[in-house]
Design an enzyme around this catalytic site. Structure first.
Site, PDB file in Angstrom:
ATOM      1  N   SER A   1       0.839  -1.189   0.000  1.00  0.00           N
ATOM      2  CA  SER A   1       0.000   0.000   0.000  1.00  0.00           C
ATOM      3  C   SER A   1       0.883   1.251   0.000  1.00  0.00           C
ATOM      4  CB  SER A   1      -0.962  -0.059   1.193  1.00  0.00           C
ATOM      5  OG  SER A   1      -2.047   0.822   1.044  1.00  0.00           O
TER       6      SER A   1
ATOM      7  N   ASP B   1      -8.993  -6.961  -5.204  1.00  0.00           N
ATOM      8  CA  ASP B   1      -8.641  -5.837  -4.332  1.00  0.00           C
ATOM      9  C   ASP B   1      -9.690  -4.739  -4.486  1.00  0.00           C
ATOM     10  OD1 ASP B   1      -7.544  -3.635  -2.995  1.00  0.00           O
ATOM     11  OD2 ASP B   1      -5.496  -4.107  -3.636  1.00  0.00           O
TER      12      ASP B   1
ATOM     13  N   HIS C   1      -6.809  -6.768  -0.880  1.00  0.00           N
ATOM     14  CA  HIS C   1      -5.744  -5.831  -0.525  1.00  0.00           C
ATOM     15  C   HIS C   1      -4.738  -6.472   0.433  1.00  0.00           C
ATOM     16  CE1 HIS C   1      -4.149  -1.810  -0.723  1.00  0.00           C
ATOM     17  NE2 HIS C   1      -4.133  -1.685   0.594  1.00  0.00           N
TER      18      HIS C   1
END
Length: 318
Positions: A166, A271, A299
């Site tokens: 991320s 995701d 994710h």
């Protein structure tokens, strides 16, 4: 001003709000029974701040794990994410004391300790790398990249590979572009090199933490303090949204062609937070990179499919 969300954006927002958890505090080494070998916790002075990190393994190949927003966040801050998001379940019996899994629990536990020395860190202002308070100048990703590299140099690693999730994936790409002689290999997932209108709508939707579920909010407030948590979340939204005002929503797209090291881009095709287009863009603009798709991955693919991810990462890093 209210933000209207489409069905996909609303679903992404729901998952993102239920996914936030702050840094992990570990006051001593974790025993071998927990992670297969001891995980030590410490702080070290880097660039005028004291950075918190976890370390395990004895291998010659140094690997730094770079987390997302709020530091060593865990995607199961609230059990609601297990029910609503169908992600995974971790019971954290004593929040803040290192009794639950972290962002990288399966990596700290199961990456090969003979091949790798694994370090996970809290960027400045997150988790237990405080003070200072977290702030978000336009160069905050570049600052994190420099801190990460200088942390590993302070720990006397001659070269390092990066695993970035991320926001941590963005930091990893910037570090690889700006410090090419120091970075061995890079693995990123859940990262984006630019901000879109859809991304911005999601960020605006989490600005007011008072609208979050109590079950999600309370652990964060207990660890960060009510005011610091609320203020930092607002500042993060402003910080990430400022890139939307730049041409092309640019975060680090201009740096991708400068990445010279072998790079693996992993993307979970389910995701809900980061569309496939972001992974494709990184893959297309990092010369020689590989793209690996996980059809059922979300994710948190490195947690939900930890064995598959760890094997993929180990094979790539060797």
């Amino acid at each position: 001003m209210a933000v209207a969300l489409g069905p996909r954006a609303a679903r992404r927002l729901l998952l993102l709000v239920s996914a936030l958890k702050p840094g992990l505090h570990v006051p001593r080494a974790w025993p071998a029974a927990s992670f297969g070998s001891s995980v030590t916790s410490a702080k070290v002075a880097v660039n005028g701040v004291h950075l918190h990190y976890l370390r395990t393994g004895e291998g010659e190949h140094a690997v730094l794990l770079l987390p997302g927003m709020l530091g060593l966040e865990a995607l199961t801050a609230a059990l609601v994410c297990c029910v609503v998001c169908d992600m995974f379940m971790i019971v954290d019996a004593s929040l803040g004391l290192g009794s639950g899994e972290t962002d990288f629990g399966p990596q700290l536990k199961n990456l090969n300790k003979q091949l790798f020395t694994v370090v996970a860190w809290d960027p400045r202002g997150y988790g237990h790398s405080r003070p200072p308070d977290r702030d978000f100048p336009v160069e905050f990703f570049e600052r994190d990249a420099k801190d990460a590299v200088d942390l590993m140099k302070t720990l006397q690693f001659k070269k390092v590979s990066l695993l970035g999730w991320s926001d941590g994936g963005i930091t990893a790409l910037i570090a690889a572009a700006k410090y090419p002689s120091y970075i061995n290999k890079v693995v990123v997932w859940g990262a984006n090199a630019y901000v879109t209108d859809e991304d911005k709508a999601i960020y605006e939707g989490i600005r007011d933490v008072s609208k979050w579920s109590e079950r999600t909010r309370k652990p964060l407030e207990a660890l960060y303090g009510i005011n610091y948590f609320a203020r930092t979340c607002e500042k993060w939204v402003d910080g990430i949204n400022q890139f939307k005002r730049l041409p092309g929503g640019n975060i680090c797209r201009h740096l991708l062609p400068l990445v010279q090291c072998p790079t693996l881009v992993v993307h979970g095709e389910r995701d809900p937070l980061v569309p496939r287009s972001h992974a494709d863009f990184i893959h297309q603009h990092v010369r020689g990179s590989r793209l690996h798709l996980m059809p059922e991955g979300k994710h948190n693919l490195h947690l939900r499919f930890a064995d598959e991810f760890n094997k993929l990462a180990e094979n790539f890093l060797q």
